[in-house]
Scaffold this motif. Structure first.
Motif, PDB file in Angstrom:
ATOM      1  N   HIS A   1      -8.129  -1.567  -0.353  1.00 51.33           N
ATOM      2  CA  HIS A   1      -6.952  -2.372  -0.716  1.00 51.33           C
ATOM      3  C   HIS A   1      -6.982  -3.792  -0.193  1.00 51.33           C
ATOM      4  O   HIS A   1      -6.002  -4.520  -0.356  1.00 51.33           O
ATOM      5  CB  HIS A   1      -5.668  -1.718  -0.201  1.00 51.33           C
ATOM      6  CG  HIS A   1      -5.330  -0.439  -0.880  1.00 51.33           C
ATOM      7  ND1 HIS A   1      -4.469  -0.372  -1.958  1.00 51.33           N
ATOM      8  CD2 HIS A   1      -5.741   0.815  -0.648  1.00 51.33           C
ATOM      9  CE1 HIS A   1      -4.358   0.885  -2.337  1.00 51.33           C
ATOM     10  NE2 HIS A   1      -5.117   1.631  -1.559  1.00 51.33           N
TER      11      HIS A   1
ATOM     12  N   GLY B   1      -1.477  -7.108  -5.554  1.00 55.03           N
ATOM     13  CA  GLY B   1      -0.062  -7.417  -5.705  1.00 55.03           C
ATOM     14  C   GLY B   1       0.529  -6.392  -6.656  1.00 55.03           C
ATOM     15  O   GLY B   1      -0.142  -5.899  -7.576  1.00 55.03           O
TER      16      GLY B   1
ATOM     17  N   GLU C   1      -5.393 -11.842  -2.227  1.00 59.37           N
ATOM     18  CA  GLU C   1      -4.433 -10.778  -2.549  1.00 59.37           C
ATOM     19  C   GLU C   1      -5.172  -9.771  -3.414  1.00 59.37           C
ATOM     20  O   GLU C   1      -5.556 -10.078  -4.546  1.00 59.37           O
ATOM     21  CB  GLU C   1      -3.231 -11.358  -3.303  1.00 59.37           C
ATOM     22  CG  GLU C   1      -2.084 -10.379  -3.509  1.00 59.37           C
ATOM     23  CD  GLU C   1      -1.392 -10.026  -2.196  1.00 59.37           C
ATOM     24  OE1 GLU C   1      -1.834  -9.045  -1.552  1.00 59.37           O
ATOM     25  OE2 GLU C   1      -0.416 -10.709  -1.839  1.00 59.37           O
TER      26      GLU C   1
ATOM     27  N   GLU D   1      -2.086  -5.022   7.107  1.00 55.92           N
ATOM     28  CA  GLU D   1      -3.352  -5.737   7.002  1.00 55.92           C
ATOM     29  C   GLU D   1      -3.790  -6.376   8.322  1.00 55.92           C
ATOM     30  O   GLU D   1      -4.321  -7.466   8.327  1.00 55.92           O
ATOM     31  CB  GLU D   1      -3.287  -6.779   5.892  1.00 55.92           C
ATOM     32  CG  GLU D   1      -2.693  -6.192   4.617  1.00 55.92           C
ATOM     33  CD  GLU D   1      -3.110  -6.910   3.369  1.00 55.92           C
ATOM     34  OE1 GLU D   1      -4.231  -7.411   3.342  1.00 55.92           O
ATOM     35  OE2 GLU D   1      -2.307  -6.950   2.433  1.00 55.92           O
TER      36      GLU D   1
ATOM     37  N   ASN E   1      -3.898  -1.602 -10.191  1.00 58.79           N
ATOM     38  CA  ASN E   1      -2.615  -1.032  -9.754  1.00 58.79           C
ATOM     39  C   ASN E   1      -1.568  -1.030 -10.871  1.00 58.79           C
ATOM     40  O   ASN E   1      -1.693  -1.750 -11.857  1.00 58.79           O
ATOM     41  CB  ASN E   1      -2.033  -1.856  -8.591  1.00 58.79           C
ATOM     42  CG  ASN E   1      -2.742  -1.605  -7.268  1.00 58.79           C
ATOM     43  OD1 ASN E   1      -2.553  -2.332  -6.291  1.00 58.79           O
ATOM     44  ND2 ASN E   1      -3.546  -0.563  -7.195  1.00 58.79           N
TER      45      ASN E   1
ATOM     46  N   LEU F   1       0.819  -1.203   0.000  1.00 57.21           N
ATOM     47  CA  LEU F   1       0.000   0.000   0.000  1.00 57.21           C
ATOM     48  C   LEU F   1       0.865   1.270   0.000  1.00 57.21           C
ATOM     49  O   LEU F   1       0.595   2.216  -0.734  1.00 57.21           O
ATOM     50  CB  LEU F   1      -0.932  -0.053   1.212  1.00 57.21           C
ATOM     51  CG  LEU F   1      -1.763   1.163   1.555  1.00 57.21           C
ATOM     52  CD1 LEU F   1      -3.157   0.735   1.945  1.00 57.21           C
ATOM     53  CD2 LEU F   1      -1.133   1.945   2.685  1.00 57.21           C
TER      54      LEU F   1
HETATM   55  C1  C3B Z   1      -1.802  -4.210  -0.168  1.00 54.78           C
HETATM   56  C2  C3B Z   1      -2.469  -5.453  -0.735  1.00 54.78           C
HETATM   57  O1  C3B Z   1      -2.260  -6.542   0.107  1.00 54.78           O
HETATM   58  C3  C3B Z   1      -1.878  -5.741  -2.105  1.00 54.78           C
HETATM   59  O2  C3B Z   1      -2.537  -6.818  -2.709  1.00 54.78           O
HETATM   60  C4  C3B Z   1      -1.998  -4.514  -2.994  1.00 54.78           C
HETATM   61  O3  C3B Z   1      -1.288  -4.708  -4.187  1.00 54.78           O
HETATM   62  C5  C3B Z   1      -1.433  -3.276  -2.296  1.00 54.78           C
HETATM   63  O4  C3B Z   1      -2.026  -3.106  -1.030  1.00 54.78           O
HETATM   64  C6  C3B Z   1      -1.652  -2.016  -3.088  1.00 54.78           C
HETATM   65  O5  C3B Z   1      -2.973  -1.892  -3.490  1.00 54.78           O
HETATM   66  N1  C3B Z   1      -2.251  -3.818   1.190  1.00 54.78           N
HETATM   67  C7  C3B Z   1      -1.298  -3.352   2.073  1.00 54.78           C
HETATM   68  O6  C3B Z   1      -0.099  -3.335   1.732  1.00 54.78           O
HETATM   69  N2  C3B Z   1      -1.664  -2.911   3.302  1.00 54.78           N
HETATM   70  C8  C3B Z   1      -2.955  -2.899   3.670  1.00 54.78           C
HETATM   71  N3  C3B Z   1      -3.289  -2.458   4.859  1.00 54.78           N
HETATM   72  C9  C3B Z   1      -3.946  -3.342   2.782  1.00 54.78           C
HETATM   73  C10 C3B Z   1      -3.561  -3.800   1.526  1.00 54.78           C
END
Ligand code: C3B
Length: 833
Positions: A374, A672, A669, A289, A481, A136
């Motif tokens: 995301h 990515g 996912e 996440e 993305n 992200l």
């Molecule tokens: C991430 C997702 O896990 C990825 O699949 C995605 O490519 C990127 O975001 C960008 O969109 N993500 C992250 O790094 N942190 C979060 N809190 C949520 C999603």
């Protein structure tokens, strides 16, 4: 619209100025001048860091005119500005990138070399600003690069964390976290702007009153305040005059000393206030996440959002506009729910501080804000307990209740009697400890809601945001993305970039679809040879780096099979390990087994409190310890865990990869972006139909992609029918042997407890269904092995992968946002000589 600026430039026409000139002698003079006057060092006493700083200032001088010109045009009322609100910006080192974007790499290299120094060494010493966790934050950084390169006026708004993501060391095979002191030598790229500081309030209570026109109003009497000080970093576009700004806020106490306390002799108490205030921007939360619901995190979110919105309002008013047209001048993108308190704060600023009527303010707010989701992971959906929220932001809680009550009235009209739906859509989760649902707030307060890959956007509509989709389908869209080819090709892979230039000329870095011109080169044996040689050289460099970092020697003529990303069960690094142990088991049983040698490379950080992820790291290093030392297999198998994976290391690793592991359970996912960086650099992907893998496969062609595993619908079906991992274990002999080998203590000096939590989790729960996908993965890996041994065809597929990655330039993503969500245009800037 093209605008020209005639800001005074402080140099004599005709004379090469030390601050702007690009002649080799001028660059050398400027460099030593900065070393002397800014760093305060003589060459014979200067360290590599001193030289780096002197060079950074020399480069910064050369972008200042463009930066000021861009700042200047933002004040014009007709210029529309994109504000990108993000709790994370994972920028990576600036120096090399700015040399590429300003197109001054060659002269600077010459000037530095003629000064007896090595440019690469100076580039390598930069401490990267790790102000993000992973995908992200890095996406936000790629988007800033593309916004500037597309000449779209934009400001990135975030937090200037004093400590970014921790540095990772591996001790006895385990992750150990070390504080990231990225600011220890100072930061030559930022400029503090204390004169544009803003005040942020917290706590206290609210008070209704009647204004002089007899209207009901509310005043917020805060319990404490802190100051937000902006620090600006220039964001260069590639070969254009636009230099946008990344504005990061640092928290400070309003007064360094509480003089009353000080005069009463309470020195500690007086200074403590300062310490407490500064905590807000002290450290980045290292969880990706996974929300923790900590008060300080909510303070951080509100802090940067309020600072940024006050900054936006100031700019609006200074451009001569009123707040009625805020949405015409600004488009504000919320990067996930982390900034979503913006919905309530913008309402508060408009209604309480600028005295707009509620409905009018609501119209402006929803037209200004947009929301990107995301992730679908339930543990990442932000919720704040109503009591915590109310104690920190009492006025915002009232505003959220008001928004909710008006919103639910509309829902009732649309679905009379449907209480269940009402409960799902409500901004407040009434179950248990009542909480505020930030995703719901973001959806209601935005005019656009997007996911980050086609599959993810579809799943959003079907699952987590289903009720919102039914209610307001017109808000939903997808923006897949992308990543910037400037950093991820030109800067990190100069050899491949030069080879591509020789074949198709230049200009493709800003029109990445032009890489398609390489397709015909895939059938040219001479070109394939050159491509292979480039890859071989880069692999040899990485092998050297691995030897230096870890002491493990790897053979550059083996298949480089790489998985780098945050360590998370859903990303399934342990499925990769199950495959490695399968190969190990095979080779032990049949040492003459015919297979291409493989080097498995892993990198990634685990959230410090995530035990399972930390154990996965320990499993990788433990399997590596046994495999790498076993003479029966170590000529064909090597396993490396590279510590401290970050942007800098990514730049080394993507160019060297031949196989990219994108093996998450389908549906988890969101997109990515590493998958894109690998392919762009000519790696082939082994992956599931998840996130952007789906679109990558569409672009490169199914025959150039190694697909395995269940599809999303199959995952859902299996789950609803009752998934039983144990049945796979009992019915698959090899799988059983592999799991038993790990459980037996073979990789843990006989310790059967070390990996028990991982093994038990797989056998009894397996929430990410590794066992269900195991056989399909191993079969697919066998296909990879056969394909790799047909080396001519492998190189062909490698070239075709790179050739067909045009769609995944972040320039395309930003154009999509600009057209469908922001209505933002390029504003080319002419600078008078
Ligand atoms: C991430 C997702 O896990 C990825 O699949 C995605 O490519 C990127 O975001 C960008 O969109 N993500 C992250 O790094 N942190 C979060 N809190 C949520 C999603």
């Amino acid at each position: 619209m093209t605008v020209s600026t005639n800001l005074p430039s402080f140099h004599t026409p005709g004379v090469e100025d030390d601050r702007t000139g690009l002649g080799i002698e001028t660059l050398k003079r400027a460099f030593f001048d900065n070393l002397y006057y800014v760093q305060g060092k003589l060459p014979n006493r200067a360290s590599t860091v001193d030289y780096y700083m002197a060079l950074a200032y020399t480069v910064r001088d050369r972008l200042l005119q463009r930066w000021l010109a861009t700042e200047d045009i933002l004040t014009r009322p007709e210029v529309r500005i994109v504000g990108y609100l993000s709790a994370e910006f994972l920028m990576g080192p600036h120096l090399g990138n700015n040399l590429i974007n300003l197109d001054i790499y060659a002269p600077v290299k010459q000037a530095i070399e003629e000064s007896g120094l090595n440019l690469q060494e100076l580039i390598d010493i930069e401490e990267e600003p790790g102000l993000g966790n992973g995908g992200l934050g890095r996406l936000a950084a790629c988007y800033l690069d593309s916004l500037a390169s597309l000449q779209i006026p934009a400001i990135g708004y975030g937090i200037r964390y004093e400590f970014g993501i921790f540095d990772q060391e591996i001790v006895d095979g385990w992750q150990v976290e070390i504080t990231d002191k990225w600011l220890k030598y100072g930061n030559p790229w930022e400029v503090a702007r204390p004169e544009e500081a803003v005040e942020i309030k917290f706590g206290g209570y609210t008070q209704p009153y009647t204004d002089d026109q007899g209207r009901y109003r509310v005043r917020w009497v805060p319990g404490s305040t802190v100051m937000g000080i902006p620090y600006d970093t220039p964001i260069t576009g590639y070969n254009v005059n636009t230099v946008n700004t990344l504005r990061l806020w640092k928290a400070e106490a309003p007064e360094s000393f509480d003089f009353t306390a000080f005069n009463q002799g309470d020195y500690w108490g007086a200074v403590n206030d300062k310490v407490v205030s500064e905590t807000i921007s002290k450290v980045l939360y290292p969880n990706d996440e996974q929300i923790q619901g900590k008060q300080l995190r909510l303070q951080q979110q509100f802090f940067f959002v309020s600072c940024s919105l006050q900054d936006v309002i100031r700019r609006q008013l200074e451009s001569g506009r009123t707040l009625d047209t805020l949405h015409e001048k600004f488009s504000l993108q919320m990067n996930d729910t982390h900034p979503s308190v913006a919905v309530a704060e913008l309402m508060r600023l408009l209604v309480d501080e600028h005295m707009l009527e509620w409905d009018h303010a609501w119209d402006i707010t929803t037209r200004t804000l947009a929301y990107t989701n995301h992730t679908l992971l339930p543990e990442a959906l932000e919720k704040w307990s109503v009591s915590l929220f109310g104690s920190l932001l009492p006025r915002h809680l009232e505003i959220i209740f008001e928004i909710n009550s008006r919103f639910l009235d509309q829902v009732r009209l649309r679905y009379p009697g449907d209480e269940a739906r009402l409960g799902q859509l409500s901004l407040i989760d009434e179950g248990g400890d009542r909480s505020v649902r930030m995703a719901n707030l973001a959806c209601v307060g935005s005019h656009a809601i997007n996911g980050v890959a086609a599959l993810h956007s579809e799943l959003l509509k079907k699952t987590v945001l289903h009720d919102f989709y039914e209610l307001m389908p017109e808000k939903f869209c997808n923006v897949t993305n992308g990543v910037t080819p400037r950093r991820w090709l030109a800067l990190s892979n100069p050899r491949l970039t030069a080879l591509i230039d020789r074949r198709i000329g230049n200009g493709w870095l800003t029109h990445l679809d032009r890489l398609r011109e390489l397709e015909s080169a895939a059938d040219d044996a001479g070109f394939r040879h050159e491509w292979r040689m480039v890859k071989r050289d880069i692999k040899a460099d990485l092998a050297d780096h691995i030897a230096n970092r870890t002491g493990i020697s790897v053979n550059p003529d083996t298949l480089f099979d790489i998985q780098v990303k945050r360590i998370h069960e859903y990303k399934r690094q342990h499925l990769n390990v199950l495959h490695i142990v399968t190969l190990y088991h095979r080779l032990k049983q049949n040492p003459n087994q015919d297979m291409a040698g493989r080097t498995f490379i892993f990198g990634g950080k685990a959230a410090p409190g995530y035990d399972m992820a930390k154990r996965i790291i320990k499993l990788i290093t433990s399997v590596g310890d046994v495999v790498n030392k076993d003479p029966d297999v170590s000529d064909r198998l090597r396993v490396v865990f590279l510590p401290d994976y970050n942007v800098t290391f990514g730049q080394r690793v993507y160019p060297a990869a031949e196989l990219s592991e994108q093996i998450s359970l389908a549906g988890l996912e969101a997109s990515g972006t590493g998958n894109m960086k690998f392919s762009m650099n000519g790696a082939l992907t082994i992956g599931t139909l998840d996130g952007a893998n789906v679109e990558i496969r569409e672009e490169v062609g199914a025959e150039n992609f190694f697909l395995f595993g269940m599809k999303t619908e199959e995952v859902t079906a299996l789950r609803s029918q009752g998934y039983n991992p144990m049945s796979y274990y009992h019915s698959n002999e090899t799988l059983k042997a592999v799991i038993d080998l790990i459980a037996s203590g073979h990789f843990s000096h006989g310790d059967r407890e070390l990996f028990r939590p991982l093994i038990d989790n797989l056998l009894y729960h397996d929430p990410y269904m590794l066992l269900a996908d195991y056989q399909s993965y191993v079969d697919c890996q066998d296909q990879v092995d056969r394909a790799y041994r047909d080396s001519e065809n492998w190189v062909r597929m490698s070239i075709l992968n790179a050739a067909r990655m045009g769609k995944f330039s972040s320039d395309r993503s930003i154009q999509d946002y600009a057209q469908t969500i922001w209505q933002a245009d390029a504003v080319p800037i002419e600078i008078e000589a």
